[in-house]
Design an enzyme around this catalytic site. Sequence first.
Site, PDB file in Angstrom:
ATOM      1  N   HIS A 211       0.852  -1.193   0.000  1.00 43.08           N
ATOM      2  CA  HIS A 211       0.000   0.000   0.000  1.00 43.08           C
ATOM      3  C   HIS A 211       0.878   1.230   0.000  1.00 43.08           C
ATOM      4  CE1 HIS A 211      -3.137   2.852   1.145  1.00 43.08           C
ATOM      5  NE2 HIS A 211      -3.981   1.947   0.700  1.00 43.08           N
TER       6      HIS A 211
ATOM      7  N   GLU B   2      -7.852  -5.031  -0.080  1.00 42.29           N
ATOM      8  CA  GLU B   2      -8.421  -5.786  -1.192  1.00 42.29           C
ATOM      9  C   GLU B   2      -8.461  -7.288  -0.920  1.00 42.29           C
ATOM     10  OE1 GLU B   2      -9.834  -3.841  -2.927  1.00 42.29           O
ATOM     11  OE2 GLU B   2      -8.645  -2.717  -4.372  1.00 42.29           O
TER      12      GLU B   2
END
Length: 395
Positions: free
Chosen positions: A268, A326
Amino acid sequence: MSVVSGLDGVLVAETRLSRVDGLAGELTIGGFPLEELAPNAAFEEVVFLLWHDRLPTSAELIELRSELVGLRTLPDPTLDILRAAASKSLPPMDALRMGAGTLTLADPDPSDSSTAANLARAKAIVARLPTIVAAYWRMLNGQEVVKPSAKLHHAANYLYMLKGTEPQMDEVRGLETYINSVIDHGMNNSTFTARVIISTGSDMISAVVGAIGSLKGPLHGGAPGPALDMVFELRERAQASGKSIEEEADAYVREVVEAGGRIMGFGHRVYKVRDPRADVLGAAADKLFKTAGDIELNRDARAVEQVVLRVLEELKPGRGLKTNVEYYTALVLHGLGFETPLFTPTFAVGRVGGWTAQILEQIAEAKLIRPGVAYTGELDRKWVPLEKRSGSRDG
Ligand code: ACO
């Protein structure tokens, strides 16, 4: 001045909507820690919180819900466009982008840029995005479109329009926890896109259409489908080879990373520790998974996660590559019976609450976003008439 590639760490606006602390692994939405808000609130309450900076009273919640119910139906041309998209089997995110662009047709006065008109527009967009996704999904699958139900709240109605049957309470809670978790997340790419567009004085629908285009990309909202596909693939490999799923995962991560690829659902830009949304969604997935097959998938996904984390740390040390939202999105949405092409559009159904609130903030900011760029081309070229040019076809 030096270039900050990818605008990493650059602050481009002030917001009261969400705060992402990537080092502590904390997400605050409208002043509430994610863990406090996402599993408890109704989606309409969180949207109200973002739009008005406080939770609604019960009368205000009833009023907002009834307004959203009244705005769910799609204009006929939107349905026509979706049918045309289905006839070409376009991916749902493309259909969502095309459908969202037609919502100007349902706008009572597209030229009205007053605050009241923009808030009404925000409600209309939030109300209609789920209808577009559900209608398109059913068209794509050769099923009759299910009209919105006036008696169901926002999340329940989305499930109903997708499946054609009224959902169970725990399914609604699972979906609501998910869409609350992803509603807003600092200056993520799609939110930035929306703010850039609206900062020119453009309209909210244009800004949301741009944001949908951004969210489609696999480095942003397009990862959960591939993340779950990876778990399925590893299960198949383990079955075929007789090895454990952990052994297959270990080999797979090395294979992908050594070939220069990325493992979807990990890493991320901001979080260098575990994404706090992963835990909230992991708990939601546990509640949803009831069948033996699902429980096994949940177990396999968690086993694969541990291997991926270990091998990524070995192959890419110091990059802080941890599980992102996700990966667990994939599990929750699978638990709700969603197929992978529905994952990213469902992300949009949640994130649109944040997009509209951020657009309203940007309108109030009234400042054109227009960063600089470092020129690396040539200077002082001399004009050569066409007939005197030679060399490459590009001139
Ligand atoms: N798998 C393997 N390696 C990775 C991964 C990954 N998932 N993510 C980053 N890396 C590596 C890069 O190859 C790079 O290695 P290098 O230093 O040897 O060149 C290093 O880690 C840093 O990568 P960057 O691309 O500079 O990091 P950035 O912050 O730009 O990337 C991103 C963030 C795009 C999310 C990235 O981690 C990624 O591609 N993840 C996979 C896709 C994904 O899950 N996306 C969803 C993100 S969550 C969301 O948007 C809602």
